[in-house]
Design a protein around this motif. Sequence first.
Motif, PDB file in Angstrom:
ATOM      1  N   GLY B  91       0.803  -1.222   0.000  1.00  0.00           N
ATOM      2  CA  GLY B  91       0.000   0.000   0.000  1.00  0.00           C
ATOM      3  C   GLY B  91       0.832   1.267   0.000  1.00  0.00           C
ATOM      4  O   GLY B  91       0.608   2.183  -0.782  1.00  0.00           O
ATOM      5  N   PHE B  92       1.807   1.310   0.894  1.00  0.00           N
ATOM      6  CA  PHE B  92       2.583   2.534   1.037  1.00  0.00           C
ATOM      7  C   PHE B  92       3.929   2.462   0.301  1.00  0.00           C
ATOM      8  O   PHE B  92       4.715   3.398   0.368  1.00  0.00           O
ATOM      9  N   LYS B  93       4.156   1.341  -0.381  1.00  0.00           N
ATOM     10  CA  LYS B  93       5.362   1.166  -1.215  1.00  0.00           C
ATOM     11  C   LYS B  93       6.656   1.391  -0.417  1.00  0.00           C
ATOM     12  O   LYS B  93       7.624   1.958  -0.928  1.00  0.00           O
ATOM     13  N   ILE B  94       6.642   0.974   0.819  1.00  0.00           N
ATOM     14  CA  ILE B  94       7.836   1.125   1.657  1.00  0.00           C
ATOM     15  C   ILE B  94       8.744  -0.088   1.452  1.00  0.00           C
ATOM     16  O   ILE B  94       8.268  -1.230   1.411  1.00  0.00           O
ATOM     17  N   ASP B  95      10.026   0.167   1.315  1.00  0.00           N
ATOM     18  CA  ASP B  95      10.990  -0.935   1.202  1.00  0.00           C
ATOM     19  C   ASP B  95      11.235  -1.477   2.611  1.00  0.00           C
ATOM     20  O   ASP B  95      11.978  -0.892   3.403  1.00  0.00           O
ATOM     21  N   MET B  96      10.607  -2.608   2.904  1.00  0.00           N
ATOM     22  CA  MET B  96      10.647  -3.123   4.275  1.00  0.00           C
ATOM     23  C   MET B  96      12.022  -3.654   4.647  1.00  0.00           C
ATOM     24  O   MET B  96      12.293  -3.881   5.827  1.00  0.00           O
ATOM     25  N   ASN B  97      12.870  -3.862   3.670  1.00  0.00           N
ATOM     26  CA  ASN B  97      14.233  -4.284   4.002  1.00  0.00           C
ATOM     27  C   ASN B  97      15.017  -3.124   4.596  1.00  0.00           C
ATOM     28  O   ASN B  97      15.966  -3.315   5.356  1.00  0.00           O
ATOM     29  N   GLU B  98      14.618  -1.907   4.223  1.00  0.00           N
ATOM     30  CA  GLU B  98      15.285  -0.716   4.768  1.00  0.00           C
ATOM     31  C   GLU B  98      14.563  -0.215   6.014  1.00  0.00           C
ATOM     32  O   GLU B  98      15.200   0.321   6.925  1.00  0.00           O
ATOM     33  N   TYR B  99      13.237  -0.381   6.022  1.00  0.00           N
ATOM     34  CA  TYR B  99      12.416   0.144   7.108  1.00  0.00           C
ATOM     35  C   TYR B  99      12.276  -0.933   8.173  1.00  0.00           C
ATOM     36  O   TYR B  99      11.271  -1.622   8.271  1.00  0.00           O
ATOM     37  N   PHE B 100      13.314  -1.137   8.949  1.00  0.00           N
ATOM     38  CA  PHE B 100      13.338  -2.151   9.988  1.00  0.00           C
ATOM     39  C   PHE B 100      13.956  -1.552  11.240  1.00  0.00           C
ATOM     40  O   PHE B 100      15.003  -0.917  11.162  1.00  0.00           O
ATOM     41  N   PRO B 101      13.364  -1.729  12.424  1.00  0.00           N
ATOM     42  CA  PRO B 101      12.085  -2.397  12.659  1.00  0.00           C
ATOM     43  C   PRO B 101      10.884  -1.506  12.368  1.00  0.00           C
ATOM     44  O   PRO B 101      10.997  -0.289  12.410  1.00  0.00           O
ATOM     45  N   SER B 102       9.756  -2.131  12.065  1.00  0.00           N
ATOM     46  CA  SER B 102       8.530  -1.393  11.770  1.00  0.00           C
ATOM     47  C   SER B 102       7.457  -1.763  12.800  1.00  0.00           C
ATOM     48  O   SER B 102       7.717  -2.559  13.706  1.00  0.00           O
ATOM     49  N   LEU B 103       6.257  -1.208  12.606  1.00  0.00           N
ATOM     50  CA  LEU B 103       5.131  -1.552  13.479  1.00  0.00           C
ATOM     51  C   LEU B 103       4.863  -3.059  13.426  1.00  0.00           C
ATOM     52  O   LEU B 103       4.497  -3.686  14.433  1.00  0.00           O
ATOM     53  N   ALA B 104       5.069  -3.644  12.243  1.00  0.00           N
ATOM     54  CA  ALA B 104       4.872  -5.090  12.093  1.00  0.00           C
ATOM     55  C   ALA B 104       5.773  -5.866  13.058  1.00  0.00           C
ATOM     56  O   ALA B 104       5.354  -6.847  13.677  1.00  0.00           O
TER      57      ALA B 104
END
Lengths: 79, 268
Positions: B91-104
Motif C-alpha cells: 500500500g505505502f510502497k515502503i521498502d521493508m528491508n530498509e524500514y526495519f524495525p517497523s510496526l509489524a
Amino acid sequence: MSSYTNIYAQKIYEILVPLIGDMMTKGTLKSQAAKLGINEESIAPVHLPALAEELRRGLVAFLGSDAAKAVASKIMSIR
Amino acid sequence: MKKSKLLLIFIAVLTVLNVVYYLGQWGGPSVLQYVSDTLPVLTSFIAVVCLYHTFKAFKEIDFARVSWVLIFIGIFFDFLAETTYAILEIGFKIDMNEYFPSLADIFWCTAYIPLFAGLFMMFFGYKRSGFPLGKMKVYAIIAASSFVVFVAMAYFLLIPILSDNESDDITKLFYMYYPIADLLTVIPAIILFYITTLFGRAAISLPMRMLSIGFVCFTMADMLYAYLGWLDIYGNGNLIDVLWHVGYLVIGLAGLYQKELVESVNAQ
C-alpha cells in the motif's frame, strides 16, 4: 489389542486406548490401581469412582474439563 | 469431510503451488511482491480462525482452554504483523528491508509472549496430569542441544550483529530478539513433541504434535531470516517464506484436531 480378564479393567482400557494409546492406558491403569492398593485384574465397581476421578484429572490437560468429565462419566457408568 | 482433512489437503496444495511459484517467479517483481506479502496474511488468518474455534470448543475455563486462548492471541498478533507488513509494503510502497524495525515487528515481537506462555501452560498442565513425563535422559539431551544451538546462534548470529557498526542499537535489538525468542519458544514445543511420542498415535497426541511442528517451522524460518536479513540478502519470494506459511497452517490444523477431539469425546 491386549485385554484384561477383569471386565472393568477391559472396559476402561477400551474407553481410554483411542485417547491415550495402548502403552499409556496400560501404564495408567496399573499405576491408578496400585494407588488403590489393588492390581488391574482386581478392579471392582467400588473402585470406579476413584479411578474415574483420577483419570478425569489427568485428561483435563488434553481435553478440557467438560470432555474429561465425559470420559469419567463413561467409566463410572460401566456395568 | 472433516475440516481438518480439508485443511490438510489445502496445506499440501498451497505448499506445492507456493514452492513452484517462488521457483518460477512468473509475472515479475510486482506480482511476486503481492504473492509474497499476501500469502502470510492468508495463512495466518486461517490459523486465527481455526484457533478461535478451538478455544470455543472448551466449555469451561481451565488450563487447556487458557493455553489455546494464549496460542490464539499470539497467532492473532502474528496476523496483525503480517497484515501491517503487507499494507506498508504494497500500500505505502515502503521498502521493508530498509524500514526495519517497523510496526509489524512490534506485533511480531509481542506475539512471542502469549505463544511462549501458552506452550508453557500446556507443559505445566501436562505435568499436573499425573501422566509420566518420560525419560529424564531425553530432557537432558533437549537441554544440552538447546545450549549448543544457543552457543552456535550467539557465535554465528548474535555476536556478529552486536559487533556490526552499521546498524543502530534498536535495529540490533530487534535482529537479536527474534532468534532468542524463537529458541525460547521452540524448547517447550520440542518438549511437548517428545511428550506426544509417549502416547504413540493416540488421538490426544495429534494436536500437540502439529503445534510443535508449526513452531519448529517458525523457528527455522526466523533463524534463516535473521541471518539473511542481517546480510541484506533476504527479498520477496525467498523459499524460507514457505516455512512460515506452512507453520501457520499447521498450527491452525493443530487447533482443528484439538477441536474435533474435544467435540468427539463430548458427543459420545
